[in-house]
Scaffold this motif. Structure first.
Motif, PDB file in Angstrom:
ATOM      1  N   ILE A 157      26.101 -31.717 -26.071  1.00  0.00           N
ATOM      2  CA  ILE A 157      25.466 -29.985 -26.166  1.00  0.00           C
ATOM      3  C   ILE A 157      25.827 -29.654 -27.449  1.00  0.00           C
ATOM      4  CG2 ILE A 157      26.095 -27.654 -25.379  1.00  0.00           C
ATOM      5  CD1 ILE A 157      25.319 -28.699 -23.029  1.00  0.00           C
ATOM      6  N   GLU A 158      25.108 -29.049 -28.270  1.00  0.00           N
ATOM      7  CA  GLU A 158      25.354 -28.389 -29.432  1.00  0.00           C
ATOM      8  C   GLU A 158      25.193 -26.700 -29.464  1.00  0.00           C
ATOM      9  OE1 GLU A 158      22.179 -29.839 -32.430  1.00  0.00           O
ATOM     10  OE2 GLU A 158      22.759 -31.819 -31.913  1.00  0.00           O
ATOM     11  N   PHE A 159      26.487 -26.350 -29.922  1.00  0.00           N
ATOM     12  CA  PHE A 159      26.658 -25.024 -29.434  1.00  0.00           C
ATOM     13  C   PHE A 159      27.586 -24.713 -30.728  1.00  0.00           C
ATOM     14  CE2 PHE A 159      29.044 -21.515 -27.736  1.00  0.00           C
ATOM     15  CZ  PHE A 159      28.048 -20.453 -27.679  1.00  0.00           C
ATOM     16  N   ALA A 189      31.249 -16.864 -24.181  1.00  0.00           N
ATOM     17  CA  ALA A 189      30.739 -18.070 -25.016  1.00  0.00           C
ATOM     18  C   ALA A 189      30.610 -19.241 -24.238  1.00  0.00           C
ATOM     19  CB  ALA A 189      31.634 -18.379 -26.024  1.00  0.00           C
ATOM     20  N   GLY A 190      31.552 -19.174 -23.153  1.00  0.00           N
ATOM     21  CA  GLY A 190      31.302 -20.412 -22.168  1.00  0.00           C
ATOM     22  C   GLY A 190      29.912 -20.182 -21.375  1.00  0.00           C
ATOM     23  N   ILE A 191      29.497 -19.331 -21.033  1.00  0.00           N
ATOM     24  CA  ILE A 191      28.560 -18.978 -20.115  1.00  0.00           C
ATOM     25  C   ILE A 191      27.405 -19.172 -20.993  1.00  0.00           C
ATOM     26  CG2 ILE A 191      26.896 -17.216 -19.042  1.00  0.00           C
ATOM     27  CD1 ILE A 191      29.542 -15.839 -18.255  1.00  0.00           C
ATOM     28  N   ARG A 222      29.012 -29.961 -31.902  1.00  0.00           N
ATOM     29  CA  ARG A 222      28.426 -31.028 -30.800  1.00  0.00           C
ATOM     30  C   ARG A 222      29.519 -31.784 -30.033  1.00  0.00           C
ATOM     31  NH1 ARG A 222      23.476 -34.104 -30.033  1.00  0.00           N
ATOM     32  NH2 ARG A 222      24.040 -36.235 -29.350  1.00  0.00           N
ATOM     33  N   ALA A 223      29.345 -31.682 -28.395  1.00  0.00           N
ATOM     34  CA  ALA A 223      30.178 -32.519 -27.790  1.00  0.00           C
ATOM     35  C   ALA A 223      29.395 -33.212 -26.875  1.00  0.00           C
ATOM     36  CB  ALA A 223      31.290 -31.487 -27.317  1.00  0.00           C
ATOM     37  N   CYS A 224      29.897 -34.257 -26.508  1.00  0.00           N
ATOM     38  CA  CYS A 224      29.237 -35.118 -25.477  1.00  0.00           C
ATOM     39  C   CYS A 224      30.438 -35.412 -24.320  1.00  0.00           C
ATOM     40  CB  CYS A 224      28.802 -36.688 -26.028  1.00  0.00           C
ATOM     41  SG  CYS A 224      27.484 -36.411 -27.209  1.00  0.00           S
ATOM     42  N   ARG A 225      30.171 -35.408 -23.103  1.00  0.00           N
ATOM     43  CA  ARG A 225      31.061 -35.674 -22.135  1.00  0.00           C
ATOM     44  C   ARG A 225      30.083 -36.307 -20.974  1.00  0.00           C
ATOM     45  NH1 ARG A 225      33.814 -34.864 -25.510  1.00  0.00           N
ATOM     46  NH2 ARG A 225      35.624 -33.367 -25.697  1.00  0.00           N
ATOM     47  N   THR A 226      30.837 -37.163 -20.365  1.00  0.00           N
ATOM     48  CA  THR A 226      30.300 -38.008 -19.014  1.00  0.00           C
ATOM     49  C   THR A 226      31.072 -37.666 -17.916  1.00  0.00           C
ATOM     50  OG1 THR A 226      29.833 -39.811 -20.560  1.00  0.00           O
ATOM     51  CG2 THR A 226      29.931 -40.277 -18.380  1.00  0.00           C
ATOM     52  N   THR A 227      30.376 -37.468 -16.882  1.00  0.00           N
ATOM     53  CA  THR A 227      31.080 -37.407 -15.526  1.00  0.00           C
ATOM     54  C   THR A 227      30.304 -38.046 -14.581  1.00  0.00           C
ATOM     55  OG1 THR A 227      29.650 -35.407 -14.968  1.00  0.00           O
ATOM     56  CG2 THR A 227      31.982 -35.224 -16.037  1.00  0.00           C
ATOM     57  N   ILE A 228      30.965 -38.326 -13.257  1.00  0.00           N
ATOM     58  CA  ILE A 228      30.098 -38.798 -12.234  1.00  0.00           C
ATOM     59  C   ILE A 228      30.327 -37.792 -10.954  1.00  0.00           C
ATOM     60  CG2 ILE A 228      30.548 -40.544 -10.570  1.00  0.00           C
ATOM     61  CD1 ILE A 228      31.963 -42.084 -12.744  1.00  0.00           C
ATOM     62  N   GLY A 229      29.129 -37.772 -10.252  1.00  0.00           N
ATOM     63  CA  GLY A 229      28.765 -36.800  -9.174  1.00  0.00           C
ATOM     64  C   GLY A 229      28.047 -37.356  -8.157  1.00  0.00           C
ATOM     65  N   SER A 230      28.026 -36.588  -6.886  1.00  0.00           N
ATOM     66  CA  SER A 230      27.246 -37.267  -5.799  1.00  0.00           C
ATOM     67  C   SER A 230      26.106 -37.166  -5.866  1.00  0.00           C
ATOM     68  CB  SER A 230      27.810 -36.664  -4.322  1.00  0.00           C
ATOM     69  OG  SER A 230      27.630 -35.095  -4.591  1.00  0.00           O
ATOM     70  N   ALA A 244      29.180 -32.502 -16.476  1.00  0.00           N
ATOM     71  CA  ALA A 244      29.415 -32.844 -17.946  1.00  0.00           C
ATOM     72  C   ALA A 244      29.084 -31.762 -18.593  1.00  0.00           C
ATOM     73  CB  ALA A 244      28.402 -34.047 -18.133  1.00  0.00           C
ATOM     74  N   THR A 245      28.219 -30.801 -18.430  1.00  0.00           N
ATOM     75  CA  THR A 245      27.905 -29.583 -19.335  1.00  0.00           C
ATOM     76  C   THR A 245      29.197 -28.619 -19.219  1.00  0.00           C
ATOM     77  OG1 THR A 245      25.466 -30.057 -18.851  1.00  0.00           O
ATOM     78  CG2 THR A 245      26.403 -27.588 -19.468  1.00  0.00           C
ATOM     79  N   THR A 246      29.768 -28.491 -18.296  1.00  0.00           N
ATOM     80  CA  THR A 246      30.868 -27.611 -18.143  1.00  0.00           C
ATOM     81  C   THR A 246      32.006 -28.253 -19.165  1.00  0.00           C
ATOM     82  OG1 THR A 246      30.352 -26.912 -16.038  1.00  0.00           O
ATOM     83  CG2 THR A 246      32.687 -26.691 -16.601  1.00  0.00           C
ATOM     84  N   ASN A 247      32.264 -29.570 -18.857  1.00  0.00           N
ATOM     85  CA  ASN A 247      33.356 -30.278 -19.824  1.00  0.00           C
ATOM     86  C   ASN A 247      33.032 -30.093 -21.218  1.00  0.00           C
ATOM     87  OD1 ASN A 247      34.689 -30.898 -17.508  1.00  0.00           O
ATOM     88  ND2 ASN A 247      34.024 -33.062 -17.413  1.00  0.00           N
ATOM     89  N   ALA A 248      31.624 -30.411 -21.633  1.00  0.00           N
ATOM     90  CA  ALA A 248      31.209 -30.192 -23.073  1.00  0.00           C
ATOM     91  C   ALA A 248      31.610 -28.835 -23.571  1.00  0.00           C
ATOM     92  CB  ALA A 248      29.993 -30.828 -23.220  1.00  0.00           C
ATOM     93  N   CYS A 249      31.111 -27.991 -22.645  1.00  0.00           N
ATOM     94  CA  CYS A 249      31.207 -26.462 -23.002  1.00  0.00           C
ATOM     95  C   CYS A 249      32.664 -25.977 -23.178  1.00  0.00           C
ATOM     96  CB  CYS A 249      30.502 -25.657 -22.231  1.00  0.00           C
ATOM     97  SG  CYS A 249      28.924 -25.678 -22.358  1.00  0.00           S
ATOM     98  N   ALA A 250      33.347 -26.680 -22.559  1.00  0.00           N
ATOM     99  CA  ALA A 250      34.854 -26.248 -22.400  1.00  0.00           C
ATOM    100  C   ALA A 250      35.736 -26.544 -23.902  1.00  0.00           C
ATOM    101  CB  ALA A 250      35.688 -27.002 -21.400  1.00  0.00           C
ATOM    102  N   VAL A 251      35.221 -27.691 -24.600  1.00  0.00           N
ATOM    103  CA  VAL A 251      35.407 -27.844 -25.679  1.00  0.00           C
ATOM    104  C   VAL A 251      35.033 -27.103 -26.872  1.00  0.00           C
ATOM    105  CG1 VAL A 251      35.218 -30.046 -27.309  1.00  0.00           C
ATOM    106  CG2 VAL A 251      35.799 -30.400 -24.968  1.00  0.00           C
TER     107      VAL A 251
END
Length: 87
Positions: free
Chosen positions: A34-36, A71-73, A40-48, A57-64
């Motif tokens: 994500i660029e915001f 701003a988080g929204i 820029r931040a990149c995050r990787t997650t695993i989900g069902s 992954a979006t939530t984790n990148a936006c947390a940074v």
């Protein structure tokens, strides 16, 4: 002494079952960049599912990248600059 050994064995069995259940559910791995706000931040997650992995992954990148609720929204609503998933 027997109680301690029994407790340790039961705890290890519980942890093993928990890990196996979580591994069985996790099926999709996604990397979101994500660029915001000029960064820029990149995050990787695993989900069902693909959607859950992307959301995590979006939530984790936006947390940074963001501070505060507004701003988080805004960051969470920003389309990813790159997205890569593997099943």
């Amino acid at each position: 002494m027997a109680r301690v050994i029994t407790g340790v064995v039961l705890a290890a069995a519980f942890v093993a079952v928990l890990v196996m259940a979580l591994m069985k559910e996790a099926q999709v791995e996604c990397e979101v960049c994500i660029e915001f706000g000029g960064a820029r931040a990149c995050r990787t997650t695993i989900g069902s599912s693909r959607e859950r992995a992307i959301s995590g992954a979006t939530t984790n990148a936006c947390a940074v990248l963001s501070s505060g609720v507004t701003a988080g929204i805004q960051c969470g609503n920003t389309p990813p600059s790159s997205l890569r998933c593997k099943d």
